[in-house]
Design a protein around this motif. Structure first.
Motif, PDB file in Angstrom:
ATOM      1  N   ALA A  87       0.835  -1.205   0.000  1.00  0.00           N
ATOM      2  CA  ALA A  87       0.000   0.000   0.000  1.00  0.00           C
ATOM      3  C   ALA A  87       0.870   1.256   0.000  1.00  0.00           C
ATOM      4  CB  ALA A  87      -0.935   0.001   1.210  1.00  0.00           C
ATOM      5  N   ALA A 158      -1.437  -1.528 -11.823  1.00  0.00           N
ATOM      6  CA  ALA A 158      -2.084  -0.471 -11.042  1.00  0.00           C
ATOM      7  C   ALA A 158      -1.456   0.894 -11.299  1.00  0.00           C
ATOM      8  CB  ALA A 158      -2.004  -0.807  -9.545  1.00  0.00           C
ATOM      9  N   CYS A 173     -11.684  -0.569  -9.631  1.00  0.00           N
ATOM     10  CA  CYS A 173     -10.707  -1.627  -9.346  1.00  0.00           C
ATOM     11  C   CYS A 173     -10.213  -1.602  -7.904  1.00  0.00           C
ATOM     12  CB  CYS A 173      -9.537  -1.550 -10.322  1.00  0.00           C
ATOM     13  SG  CYS A 173      -8.556  -0.049 -10.201  1.00  0.00           S
ATOM     14  N   GLY A 174     -10.723  -0.679  -7.093  1.00  0.00           N
ATOM     15  CA  GLY A 174     -10.354  -0.635  -5.681  1.00  0.00           C
ATOM     16  C   GLY A 174      -9.117   0.188  -5.375  1.00  0.00           C
ATOM     17  N   LEU A 175      -8.561   0.859  -6.386  1.00  0.00           N
ATOM     18  CA  LEU A 175      -7.358   1.644  -6.149  1.00  0.00           C
ATOM     19  C   LEU A 175      -7.635   2.993  -5.489  1.00  0.00           C
ATOM     20  CD1 LEU A 175      -5.351   0.800  -9.370  1.00  0.00           C
ATOM     21  CD2 LEU A 175      -4.587   0.410  -7.012  1.00  0.00           C
ATOM     22  N   ASP A 176      -8.910   3.300  -5.278  1.00  0.00           N
ATOM     23  CA  ASP A 176      -9.233   4.509  -4.523  1.00  0.00           C
ATOM     24  C   ASP A 176      -8.873   4.340  -3.043  1.00  0.00           C
ATOM     25  OD1 ASP A 176     -11.227   2.562  -4.282  1.00  0.00           O
ATOM     26  OD2 ASP A 176     -12.833   4.032  -4.042  1.00  0.00           O
ATOM     27  N   ASP A 177      -8.553   3.115  -2.659  1.00  0.00           N
ATOM     28  CA  ASP A 177      -8.137   2.800  -1.286  1.00  0.00           C
ATOM     29  C   ASP A 177      -6.955   1.828  -1.372  1.00  0.00           C
ATOM     30  OD1 ASP A 177      -7.833   1.919   1.325  1.00  0.00           O
ATOM     31  OD2 ASP A 177      -9.974   1.612   1.666  1.00  0.00           O
ATOM     32  N   PRO A 178      -5.710   2.348  -1.559  1.00  0.00           N
ATOM     33  CA  PRO A 178      -4.561   1.453  -1.741  1.00  0.00           C
ATOM     34  C   PRO A 178      -4.377   0.409  -0.640  1.00  0.00           C
ATOM     35  CG  PRO A 178      -3.950   3.647  -2.436  1.00  0.00           C
ATOM     36  CD  PRO A 178      -5.317   3.755  -1.794  1.00  0.00           C
ATOM     37  N   ARG A 180      -6.686  -1.148   1.101  1.00  0.00           N
ATOM     38  CA  ARG A 180      -7.674  -2.199   0.827  1.00  0.00           C
ATOM     39  C   ARG A 180      -7.295  -2.977  -0.430  1.00  0.00           C
ATOM     40  NH1 ARG A 180     -12.829   0.372  -0.431  1.00  0.00           N
ATOM     41  NH2 ARG A 180     -12.122   0.170  -2.563  1.00  0.00           N
ATOM     42  N   PHE A 181      -6.843  -2.266  -1.476  1.00  0.00           N
ATOM     43  CA  PHE A 181      -6.420  -2.924  -2.709  1.00  0.00           C
ATOM     44  C   PHE A 181      -5.321  -3.949  -2.413  1.00  0.00           C
ATOM     45  CE2 PHE A 181      -3.569  -3.394  -6.315  1.00  0.00           C
ATOM     46  CZ  PHE A 181      -4.440  -3.668  -7.347  1.00  0.00           C
ATOM     47  N   ASN A 184      -6.749  -6.946  -0.559  1.00  0.00           N
ATOM     48  CA  ASN A 184      -7.573  -7.768  -1.458  1.00  0.00           C
ATOM     49  C   ASN A 184      -6.713  -8.532  -2.462  1.00  0.00           C
ATOM     50  OD1 ASN A 184      -9.876  -6.916  -0.164  1.00  0.00           O
ATOM     51  ND2 ASN A 184     -10.433  -5.414  -1.719  1.00  0.00           N
ATOM     52  N   LEU A 185      -5.659  -7.897  -2.940  1.00  0.00           N
ATOM     53  CA  LEU A 185      -4.757  -8.566  -3.878  1.00  0.00           C
ATOM     54  C   LEU A 185      -4.122  -9.787  -3.214  1.00  0.00           C
ATOM     55  CD1 LEU A 185      -3.055  -8.830  -6.463  1.00  0.00           C
ATOM     56  CD2 LEU A 185      -1.507  -7.081  -5.503  1.00  0.00           C
TER      57      LEU A 185
END
Length: 195
Positions: A87, A158, A173-178, A180-181, A184-185
């Motif tokens: 992150a 990303a 794709c969830g990158l608005d919250d690194p 969390r990204f 999740n990855l």
């Protein structure tokens, strides 16, 4: 030739690439960005290809310094620490690392048409795969080369989205919250259920 001035010109070329793109990379623009007399960049880098090579080599040097700095830190211990590391790397893309990464992507576009430039830049991408595999292994995850490569490729994919900053894309794709990204990855590649 003065090595400090050469580095100053190469750093200025990174700034020009980040701000104006590949088309904006001219000797005159580099001189202006470096605050040196007109013609200085041309003296150090006689052609555009020489300028491209110089700035690519500088990107490789800066990447190497970043890797050394990360290697000097204790490796992440556990999934949570690894997610925090990933992150942080993603947050750097939209923050302090943005100019360097924008320049790198401009150089990558040039390299698609100039194989010699691809060879200069190859150490950056090529060393990411073993480095990210090593940190995943240090975090105690059940690493295979394939799983490690998937994580690395997801991080690479990303970067252009973070640089472009399209809010719908980042949200989709969830990158608005690194953070969390990153969690999740890791969960997708290394399910905690052991799948």
């Amino acid at each position: 030739m003065n090595p400090d001035r050469r580095d100053r010109l190469r750093d200025a070329a990174i700034a020009v690439l980040a701000e104006a793109g590949g088309r904006g990379l001219t000797h005159r623009a580099v001189d202006a960005a470096a605050g040196v007399p007109a013609g200085t960049a041309k003296n150090y880098f006689p052609s555009r290809d020489a300028l491209l090579r110089g700035v690519a080599e500088r990107c490789v040097e800066q990447y190497g310094a970043t890797v050394e700095r990360l290697a000097a830190q204790a490796p992440p211990s556990g999934r949570k620490a690894l997610a925090e590391l990933l992150a942080g790397l993603l947050a750097d893309v939209a923050g302090p690392g943005r100019p360097r990464l924008l320049a790198y992507f401009e150089l990558q576009a040039e390299a698609a048409r100039k194989p010699w430039l691809s060879e200069v830049l190859d150490p950056i991408g090529g060393s990411d795969f073993p480095a990210f595999e090593a940190v995943q292994r240090a975090a105690g995850l059940p690493v295979t080369p394939h799983r490690a490569a998937v994580v690395t490729l997801a991080l690479h994919a990303a970067i252009p989205h973070l640089l472009a900053g399209g809010t719908r894309t980042l949200g989709a794709c969830g990158l608005d919250d690194p953070p969390r990204f990153a969690r999740n990855l890791l969960e997708a590649v290394y399910p905690e259920s052991g799948g």
